[in-house]
Design a protein around this motif. Structure first.
Motif, mmCIF file in Angstrom:
data_model
loop_
_atom_site.group_PDB
_atom_site.id
_atom_site.type_symbol
_atom_site.label_atom_id
_atom_site.label_comp_id
_atom_site.label_asym_id
_atom_site.label_seq_id
_atom_site.Cartn_x
_atom_site.Cartn_y
_atom_site.Cartn_z
ATOM 1 N N ILE A 25 -1.427 10.543 -4.071
ATOM 2 C CA ILE A 25 -2.388 9.448 -3.920
ATOM 3 C C ILE A 25 -3.457 9.820 -2.904
ATOM 4 N N LEU A 34 -6.658 -1.233 -3.126
ATOM 5 C CA LEU A 34 -5.558 -1.891 -3.827
ATOM 6 C C LEU A 34 -6.033 -3.162 -4.523
ATOM 7 N N THR A 56 0.855 -1.187 0.000
ATOM 8 C CA THR A 56 0.000 0.000 0.000
ATOM 9 C C THR A 56 0.888 1.233 0.000
ATOM 10 N N VAL A 57 0.955 1.902 -1.134
ATOM 11 C CA VAL A 57 1.791 3.090 -1.305
ATOM 12 C C VAL A 57 0.899 4.320 -1.190
ATOM 13 N N ASN A 96 -0.960 1.728 -7.933
ATOM 14 C CA ASN A 96 -0.197 2.710 -7.162
ATOM 15 C C ASN A 96 0.439 3.754 -8.075
ATOM 16 N N SER A 98 -1.500 -4.297 -8.559
ATOM 17 C CA SER A 98 -1.345 -3.353 -7.448
ATOM 18 C C SER A 98 -0.271 -2.322 -7.742
#
Length: 345
Positions: A176, A206, A170-171, A217, A213
């Motif tokens: 974002i 995500l 998870t970025v 991102n 994924s």
């Protein structure tokens, strides 16, 4: 090898600590759409990114994990146009961590140039040393290992694991967060500081699978950098505008005014001017050269005249200059030699 799905942004709050939701009531992230709608968003942004992504060297398939790590550190709070030439020169000089680790830390600071926040250069040097000592000279490929490197926080560890090693992480950076706030929560801007709710929202959005994924991102980050910008979003160019909760709500204004960082007249400006002198100095710089103009001392110092003149034009108060010098010493960005101040050895 790095993946071409990688995307750049200005990571102003990239590695800031997560704060409890109750402490930041400005944004209350909603749930992500149902599976079919979310899959459509994934596909739309992946298609858009394939056509519109900028051609940046740290996105190239041949870029090493070290190149990605260097880019991630440099891009924190710094726009890509300033990072590009420094990154390229850095990778020519130090193509792998061991090359940088063999140099004094001061050389990393010198090569950092005018990117700002030069402690990042010290941290990259320390990370290079740790990579050699603990990982056989190779950048580690998992989030927990990356997080143990000096100067690497939660954002950077997730980004390098995803963009250099293709892992499902998870970025969450500033761009974002802004896209998620508008697309899912209907807010003009995310909370001033990263919340646990935002992290849950990002994790829920995500896609399954490593490849999708990473693409998600990268594409959300790029959308925030190019289209869903903070001040002038280009909604007519957005590939997912039809699903945007913020547009559907009538584009409500932000609930707070973002505060920019001041520069002129600040201690940061004086520190930067002192660092400019130290970067070009070939020998220690005497304290009196910082305190008094060379003309008043009766000689012209070799090699540092231009940055020294720029420092004196600031006409900073003596106590402000002393704070700058003391701060650089305490931060490890300078050291005191019997002959004066110099970059760390």
């Amino acid at each position: 090898m790095a993946l071409i799905y990688y995307a750049e942004s200005i990571k102003a709050q990239a590695d800031a600590p997560t704060v409890p939701d109750a402490a930041r009531p400005e944004v209350a992230p909603e749930s992500v759409p149902e599976a079919a709608a979310l899959a459509a968003l994934h596909n739309a942004l992946a298609t858009w990114f394939a056509v519109n992504a900028r051609d940046l060297p740290w996105r190239a398939a041949e870029c090493t994990p070290w190149g990605v790590l260097v880019s991630e550190i440099m891009l924190q709070q710094t726009p890509v146009v300033r990072v590009l030439p420094v990154w390229e020169e850095w990778l020519r000089r130090w193509p792998e961590p061991s090359a940088l680790a063999r140099e004094p830390a001061g050389e990393a600071v010198r090569a950092w140039g005018r990117l700002g926040y030069p402690r990042r250069a010290l941290r990259l040097h320390a990370a290079a040393v740790a990579i050699g000592a603990d990982h056989g000279g190779e950048v580690p490929g998992t989030y927990p290992e990356l997080l143990q490197l000096p100067g690497v926080g939660s954002y950077t560890a997730a980004a390098v694991a995803a963009f250099a090693f293709g892992r499902r992480e998870t970025v969450v950076d500033t761009n974002i967060r802004r896209v998620h706030a508008r697309l899912f929560s209907g807010a003009a801007l995310p909370s001033p500081a990263l919340t646990a709710a935002e992290m849950r929202l990002a994790a829920n959005a995500l896609p399954d699978g490593a490849g999708p994924s990473v693409r998600w991102n990268a594409s959300v980050m790029e959308l925030g950098a190019l289209v869903c910008t903070a001040r002038s979003p280009k909604c007519g160019q957005c590939p997912v505008s039809g699903s945007c909760a913020w547009l559907a709500a009538g584009e409500p204004p932000p609930t707070y005014t973002p505060k920019g960082q001041s520069w002129h007249g600040t201690d940061r400006q004086v520190r930067g001017a002192v660092m400019a002198v130290l970067r070009v100095a070939e020998s220690p710089v005497a304290r009196e050269l910082f305190q008094r103009a060379p003309a008043d001392l009766g000689f012209e110092p070799a090699g540092i005249g231009i940055p020294l003149a720029a420092l004196h034009r600031l006409d900073s108060a003596p106590e402000q200059l002393e704070r700058a010098l003391s701060g650089l010493l305490s931060d490890g960005l300078a050291e005191l030699h019997p002959a004066g101040f110099r970059l760390p050895a």
